[in-house]
Design a protein around this motif. Structure first.
Motif, PDB file in Angstrom:
ATOM      1  N   ARG A 106       0.817  -2.887   6.818  1.00 23.97           N
ATOM      2  CA  ARG A 106       0.305  -1.909   5.857  1.00 23.97           C
ATOM      3  C   ARG A 106      -1.134  -2.273   5.512  1.00 23.97           C
ATOM      4  NH1 ARG A 106       1.922   2.034   2.541  1.00 23.97           N
ATOM      5  NH2 ARG A 106       4.079   1.834   3.228  1.00 23.97           N
ATOM      6  N   SER A 161       9.730  -9.115   7.231  1.00 22.22           N
ATOM      7  CA  SER A 161       9.653  -8.145   6.141  1.00 22.22           C
ATOM      8  C   SER A 161       9.342  -6.785   6.749  1.00 22.22           C
ATOM      9  CB  SER A 161       8.574  -8.541   5.125  1.00 22.22           C
ATOM     10  OG  SER A 161       7.287  -8.502   5.728  1.00 22.22           O
ATOM     11  N   THR A 162       9.295  -5.765   5.906  1.00 23.66           N
ATOM     12  CA  THR A 162       9.070  -4.409   6.404  1.00 23.66           C
ATOM     13  C   THR A 162       7.753  -4.294   7.162  1.00 23.66           C
ATOM     14  OG1 THR A 162      10.299  -3.520   4.525  1.00 23.66           O
ATOM     15  CG2 THR A 162       8.904  -1.976   5.740  1.00 23.66           C
ATOM     16  N   HIS A 163       6.738  -4.994   6.675  1.00 24.78           N
ATOM     17  CA  HIS A 163       5.411  -4.905   7.291  1.00 24.78           C
ATOM     18  C   HIS A 163       4.947  -6.296   7.722  1.00 24.78           C
ATOM     19  CE1 HIS A 163       5.450  -1.263   4.567  1.00 24.78           C
ATOM     20  NE2 HIS A 163       5.330  -0.759   5.784  1.00 24.78           N
ATOM     21  N   GLU A 207       1.984 -11.680   8.082  1.00 24.34           N
ATOM     22  CA  GLU A 207       1.697 -10.580   7.170  1.00 24.34           C
ATOM     23  C   GLU A 207       0.209 -10.622   6.810  1.00 24.34           C
ATOM     24  OE1 GLU A 207       4.144 -11.196   3.786  1.00 24.34           O
ATOM     25  OE2 GLU A 207       5.984 -10.442   4.738  1.00 24.34           O
ATOM     26  N   LYS A 231       4.719  -3.887  12.329  1.00 23.34           N
ATOM     27  CA  LYS A 231       3.934  -2.935  11.556  1.00 23.34           C
ATOM     28  C   LYS A 231       3.221  -3.662  10.418  1.00 23.34           C
ATOM     29  CE  LYS A 231       7.065   0.952  12.487  1.00 23.34           C
ATOM     30  NZ  LYS A 231       7.950   1.981  11.869  1.00 23.34           N
TER      31      LYS A 231
END
Length: 381
Positions: A286, A315-317, A367, A284
């Motif tokens: 952002r 990481s989250t994104h 990222e 994912k």
């Protein structure tokens, strides 16, 4: 579209007076449409070009850019629409009466005339007094640094020298606009760069309004104040090189200008400033919010290789990837990585002295440099 092959110089009807700097002239194109039989070559073209501005018409072969140049020059009458120079309609004026200068792809120098006589041609056609012709030719040859070659003939000149003679000849009549039809295509790479720099400097110093037709994106990006990106007879975006590169308005612009990764994805989250896009492989990212796209819609994410950052931890994104290929490109390292079966991404990063490159098969995470470092478009159906 074929390039203009007319060999006569388009001359200005205004008597020539010596001056150090041109004031520059504006050009406006309003609702230009042109058809060749049933084929629509240009559709609803709008452009406003400011005095002294250098604008490129950029696009693939057959997109309509040369047709548009011919319409501006007066060699071709549009099916509909208006052309205004300094706010005055010139649709009823001949090419000569419009006061434009053209540098052609093959330079169109007269082979039987010396450099001096080629530059003097337009002035003589305008019946400028002999003494003023001599002064103006001398001034133009000095401007393009060819005074020492005044007695030579085109066949005795290099490609770059011939190009400068063509520019001097066009500038001698002090045109309102300079139109450049792929003038660098016949030059080798090093000479092409030198001439691009020289012409940009010359036109900037003289305050000349210029329009360049080119299919070379690097040429357009390096020389232009603004660029009109064209495809299939329409202008997709008209903006500065930075706007064209960093904020592409359409999917075509994002892929035609520069290198771009296109990733299919789905909008899965949204707040007031950002949204989250899920891409193949489950990763994912952002990205900046796009109000025109609804949540859970299928989208295409366009991101340039240099706007991806390589991390060793998730990481989250981020996108989990496997390195497949490493290419050292001078000061840059380029990698091709796989994020899912049949889905690969290119990423570049500066090559630092002593730094060890990533290895084939190594797992890394990508990222975005920032949420604004990509563009979103509706998925192509």
């Amino acid at each position: 579209m074929e390039s203009v092959k007319h060999i006569d110089l388009v001359t200005s009807p205004v008597p020539v007076q010596s001056r150090e700097v041109y004031s520059g002239h504006s050009l406006a194109l309003e609702e230009i449409v042109h058809r060749f039989g049933d084929m629509v070559a240009l559709q609803d073209i709008h452009l406003n070009i400011q005095p002294g501005e250098f604008v490129s018409l950029l696009g693939p072969s057959g997109c309509g850019k040369t047709t548009l140049l011919r319409i501006i020059s007066g060699f071709l009458k549009p099916t509909s629409g208006r052309i205004l120079i300094d706010g005055q309609s010139v649709g009823a004026l001949s090419p000569k009466q419009r006061g434009v200068g053209i540098v052609f792809q093959n330079y169109a120098l007269f082979p039987h005339m010396s450099v001096w006589d080629n530059v003097a041609y337009g002035l003589r056609a305008n019946r400028v007094p002999r003494g003023r012709v001599a002064n103006k030719v001398g001034e133009m040859l000095e401007l393009v640094q060819l005074g020492h070659l005044a007695k030579r003939y085109p066949s005795e000149l290099s490609g770059g020298q011939q190009q400068r003679v063509a520019i001097a000849r066009a500038l001698a009549v002090e045109p309102k606009l300079m139109l450049l039809d792929e003038p660098f295509s016949a030059l080798d790479k090093n000479l092409r760069l030198d001439m691009q720099i020289e012409i940009r400097r010359l036109f900037k110093e003289q305050g000349i309004t210029a329009i360049l037709v080119t299919h070379d994106q690097e040429e357009a990006m390096s020389m232009s104040d603004r660029i009109a990106v064209m495809s299939q007879g329409t202008i997709h975006q008209f903006g500065t090189p930075s706007q064209i590169y960093d904020q592409p308005a359409t999917l075509f612009v994002s892929t035609f200008v520069g290198t771009c990764n296109l990733l299919p994805g789905k909008l899965v989250e949204r707040d007031t400033s950002d949204c989250v896009v899920e891409v193949p492989g489950g990763g994912k990212l952002r990205v900046a919010n796009h109000d025109t796209l609804r949540s859970h819609n299928d989208v295409l994410l366009a991101v340039r290789p240099e706007n991806l950052r390589i991390q060793t931890q998730p990481s989250t994104h981020s996108l989990p990837t496997i390195v497949e290929m490493c290419l050292p490109l001078g000061a840059v390292m380029a990698y091709e990585v796989q994020i899912a079966p049949n889905t690969k991404v290119k990423v570049t990063q500066p090559r630092l002295p002593g730094a060890r490159p990533l290895q084939q098969g190594q797992q890394i995470y990508l990222e975005l440099a920032s949420p604004q470092a990509c563009a979103l478009f509706p998925a192509v159906s």
